[in-house]
Design a protein around this motif. Structure first.
Motif, PDB file in Angstrom:
ATOM      1  N   LEU A  63       0.828  -1.204   0.000  1.00 27.70           N
ATOM      2  CA  LEU A  63       0.000   0.000   0.000  1.00 27.70           C
ATOM      3  C   LEU A  63       0.864   1.256   0.000  1.00 27.70           C
ATOM      4  CD1 LEU A  63      -2.865  -0.714   2.572  1.00 27.70           C
ATOM      5  CD2 LEU A  63      -3.049  -0.610   0.083  1.00 27.70           C
ATOM      6  N   ARG A  64       1.906   1.249   0.808  1.00 32.78           N
ATOM      7  CA  ARG A  64       2.790   2.413   0.884  1.00 32.78           C
ATOM      8  C   ARG A  64       3.526   2.628  -0.435  1.00 32.78           C
ATOM      9  NH1 ARG A  64       5.344   1.581   7.016  1.00 32.78           N
ATOM     10  NH2 ARG A  64       3.508   2.417   8.125  1.00 32.78           N
ATOM     11  N   LEU A  65       3.930   1.547  -1.061  1.00 33.05           N
ATOM     12  CA  LEU A  65       4.612   1.680  -2.351  1.00 33.05           C
ATOM     13  C   LEU A  65       3.671   2.236  -3.420  1.00 33.05           C
ATOM     14  CD1 LEU A  65       6.652  -1.639  -2.299  1.00 33.05           C
ATOM     15  CD2 LEU A  65       7.615   0.673  -2.377  1.00 33.05           C
ATOM     16  N   ARG A  66       2.436   1.769  -3.437  1.00 33.27           N
ATOM     17  CA  ARG A  66       1.473   2.302  -4.405  1.00 33.27           C
ATOM     18  C   ARG A  66       1.225   3.781  -4.155  1.00 33.27           C
ATOM     19  NH1 ARG A  66      -3.144  -2.505  -4.353  1.00 33.27           N
ATOM     20  NH2 ARG A  66      -1.899  -4.119  -5.395  1.00 33.27           N
ATOM     21  N   ALA A  67       1.118   4.159  -2.877  1.00 33.84           N
ATOM     22  CA  ALA A  67       0.907   5.568  -2.549  1.00 33.84           C
ATOM     23  C   ALA A  67       2.108   6.410  -2.958  1.00 33.84           C
ATOM     24  CB  ALA A  67       0.636   5.718  -1.052  1.00 33.84           C
ATOM     25  N   ALA A  68       3.315   5.893  -2.718  1.00 33.38           N
ATOM     26  CA  ALA A  68       4.528   6.612  -3.115  1.00 33.38           C
ATOM     27  C   ALA A  68       4.591   6.771  -4.629  1.00 33.38           C
ATOM     28  CB  ALA A  68       5.762   5.867  -2.604  1.00 33.38           C
ATOM     29  N   ALA A  93       8.877   9.297   0.148  1.00 38.37           N
ATOM     30  CA  ALA A  93       9.304   8.270   1.097  1.00 38.37           C
ATOM     31  C   ALA A  93       8.836   8.622   2.510  1.00 38.37           C
ATOM     32  CB  ALA A  93      10.819   8.114   1.063  1.00 38.37           C
ATOM     33  N   THR A  94       9.028   9.864   2.896  1.00 42.43           N
ATOM     34  CA  THR A  94       8.632  10.303   4.239  1.00 42.43           C
ATOM     35  C   THR A  94       7.124  10.244   4.422  1.00 42.43           C
ATOM     36  OG1 THR A  94      10.552  11.776   4.370  1.00 42.43           O
ATOM     37  CG2 THR A  94       8.710  12.219   5.868  1.00 42.43           C
ATOM     38  N   GLU A  95       6.390  10.698   3.420  1.00 41.49           N
ATOM     39  CA  GLU A  95       4.928  10.771   3.536  1.00 41.49           C
ATOM     40  C   GLU A  95       4.274   9.397   3.588  1.00 41.49           C
ATOM     41  OE1 GLU A  95       2.816  13.346   0.938  1.00 41.49           O
ATOM     42  OE2 GLU A  95       4.288  14.966   1.074  1.00 41.49           O
ATOM     43  N   GLN A 146      14.826   7.769   1.574  1.00 41.73           N
ATOM     44  CA  GLN A 146      14.720   7.548   0.138  1.00 41.73           C
ATOM     45  C   GLN A 146      15.335   6.220  -0.285  1.00 41.73           C
ATOM     46  OE1 GLN A 146      15.763  10.901  -2.314  1.00 41.73           O
ATOM     47  NE2 GLN A 146      16.303   9.635  -4.081  1.00 41.73           N
ATOM     48  N   SER A 147      16.439   5.838   0.313  1.00 41.47           N
ATOM     49  CA  SER A 147      17.084   4.582  -0.070  1.00 41.47           C
ATOM     50  C   SER A 147      16.212   3.387   0.313  1.00 41.47           C
ATOM     51  CB  SER A 147      18.467   4.459   0.569  1.00 41.47           C
ATOM     52  OG  SER A 147      18.380   4.425   1.987  1.00 41.47           O
ATOM     53  N   HIS A 148      15.513   3.501   1.447  1.00 40.70           N
ATOM     54  CA  HIS A 148      14.597   2.440   1.868  1.00 40.70           C
ATOM     55  C   HIS A 148      13.467   2.288   0.850  1.00 40.70           C
ATOM     56  CE1 HIS A 148      11.632   0.805   5.103  1.00 40.70           C
ATOM     57  NE2 HIS A 148      12.252  -0.185   4.502  1.00 40.70           N
ATOM     58  N   LEU A 149      12.885   3.411   0.435  1.00 43.46           N
ATOM     59  CA  LEU A 149      11.839   3.381  -0.588  1.00 43.46           C
ATOM     60  C   LEU A 149      12.377   2.811  -1.891  1.00 43.46           C
ATOM     61  CD1 LEU A 149       9.123   4.119  -1.915  1.00 43.46           C
ATOM     62  CD2 LEU A 149      10.022   6.438  -2.228  1.00 43.46           C
ATOM     63  N   GLY A 188      10.190  -3.398 -10.432  1.00 46.01           N
ATOM     64  CA  GLY A 188      11.169  -3.721 -11.461  1.00 46.01           C
ATOM     65  C   GLY A 188      11.963  -2.544 -11.983  1.00 46.01           C
ATOM     66  N   LEU A 189      11.813  -1.354 -11.404  1.00 42.53           N
ATOM     67  CA  LEU A 189      12.608  -0.192 -11.774  1.00 42.53           C
ATOM     68  C   LEU A 189      12.663   0.745 -10.577  1.00 42.53           C
ATOM     69  CD1 LEU A 189      10.508   2.087 -14.190  1.00 42.53           C
ATOM     70  CD2 LEU A 189       9.527   0.417 -12.652  1.00 42.53           C
ATOM     71  N   THR A 190      13.645   1.626 -10.546  1.00 47.28           N
ATOM     72  CA  THR A 190      13.810   2.528  -9.420  1.00 47.28           C
ATOM     73  C   THR A 190      12.782   3.652  -9.481  1.00 47.28           C
ATOM     74  OG1 THR A 190      15.334   4.000 -10.584  1.00 47.28           O
ATOM     75  CG2 THR A 190      16.303   2.086  -9.434  1.00 47.28           C
ATOM     76  N   PRO A 191      12.540   4.342  -8.357  1.00 46.60           N
ATOM     77  CA  PRO A 191      11.628   5.485  -8.406  1.00 46.60           C
ATOM     78  C   PRO A 191      12.077   6.556  -9.395  1.00 46.60           C
ATOM     79  CG  PRO A 191      12.038   4.845  -6.132  1.00 46.60           C
ATOM     80  CD  PRO A 191      12.980   4.046  -6.980  1.00 46.60           C
ATOM     81  N   GLY A 192      13.408   6.758  -9.493  1.00 43.34           N
ATOM     82  CA  GLY A 192      13.914   7.749 -10.436  1.00 43.34           C
ATOM     83  C   GLY A 192      13.640   7.357 -11.880  1.00 43.34           C
TER      84      GLY A 192
END
Length: 275
Positions: free
Chosen positions: A223-228, A242-244, A250-253, A262-266
């Motif tokens: 859920l947190r990943l989808r929200a992020a 990441a904080t919200e 950020q590294s944890h996210l 399958g890919l980074t947030p960036g």
């Protein structure tokens, strides 16, 4: 060949597509809130879904229902290349509406791997159009409708129908799930879930795992990943997202985002914004 991925996301509809090659990447057990249809192009990928092990080799089609928990990794050192399309249930429902506009209900796919060259070709055509700069919106819509209809006709089993009155275990799981949604950023404990459901910690865990195929903590992380991901697509900085959403930093996210998507947030932000 090294791991690579290319991602596309519709700006206004629940429709996404990814083209990727993975040799070392391992997907953490997760699910999507969409239907997910993939076709393996080269190599083979192995995964577990609904308590069984499966392998999709070149030319095979994968069909996941919404919230179907699964993982995934290369079957051997040569890796695999695949295309996958994520389609929101509302788009599937629209595509299946009959000529009077009456909705016919959502399909259920009992087998996550299907050997069907016709479906494989349909998915490749749809996927190529979604990632192409040359395809018109009309052409994409036509292929989406035709592909959904073909997959349902050739691979679905029965429509999903509303449940009757749920049993105690199902109600318990749904109560716990509601708490996880309502308090997404909170550091909830097993005792919090137990109090919300009026059951023991073990009973909640067992009921939740049986109903959703994930532990409460895995479901919370998802859920947190989808929200992020939603925040990042809307322009929020990755560190702020990441904080919200309850990640340590950020590294944890980034670590978990990559394992799930399958890919980074960036890379995700660059794919959908070009920035």
């Amino acid at each position: 060949m090294h791991d690579w991925s290319r991602y596309w996301r519709s700006p206004d509809r629940p429709l996404e597509a990814m083209h990727a090659h993975f040799e070392r990447h391992v997907y953490h057990r997760h699910s999507h809130d969409t239907y997910s249809f993939g076709v393996t192009e080269t190599g083979a990928q192995s995964f577990t879904c609904r308590g069984s092990a499966h392998t999709s080799s070149a030319g095979m089609v994968m069909a996941f229902n919404p919230e179907d928990p699964h993982d995934g990794h290369a079957t051997n050192l040569h890796g695999f290349t695949y295309r996958i399309v994520h389609i929101g249930p509302e788009l599937v429902s629209d595509a299946l509406a009959d000529t009077t506009g009456r909705r016919l209900g959502l399909p259920l796919f009992a087998e996550p791997v299907v050997e069907d060259p016709v479906l494989a070709e349909a998915l490749r055509s749809l996927h190529a159009a979604l990632l192409s700069d040359d395809a018109t919106a009309l052409r994409r819509d036509e292929l989406l409708t035709a592909t959904v209809a073909a997959i349902v006709r050739r691979a679905a089993t029965v429509p999903i129908r509303p449940d009757g009155r749920p049993g105690r275990s199902v109600r318990m799981a749904r109560q716990a799930r509601e708490l996880l949604h309502d308090r997404l950023g909170d550091d909830l404990t097993s005792d919090d879930l137990a109090r919300a459901t009026g059951a023991s910690r073990y009973a909640v865990y067992r009921a939740f795992q049986a109903e959703y195929g994930l532990s409460p903590s895995d479901y919370q992380r998802q859920l947190r990943l989808r929200a992020a991901r939603t925040l990042i697509s809307g322009g929020t900085a990755i560190s702020e997202a990441a904080t919200e959403t309850g990640f340590a930093d950020q590294s944890h996210l980034t670590r978990w985002f990559t394992r799930y998507f399958g890919l980074t947030p960036g890379a995700y932000r660059q794919a959908i914004t070009g920035a």
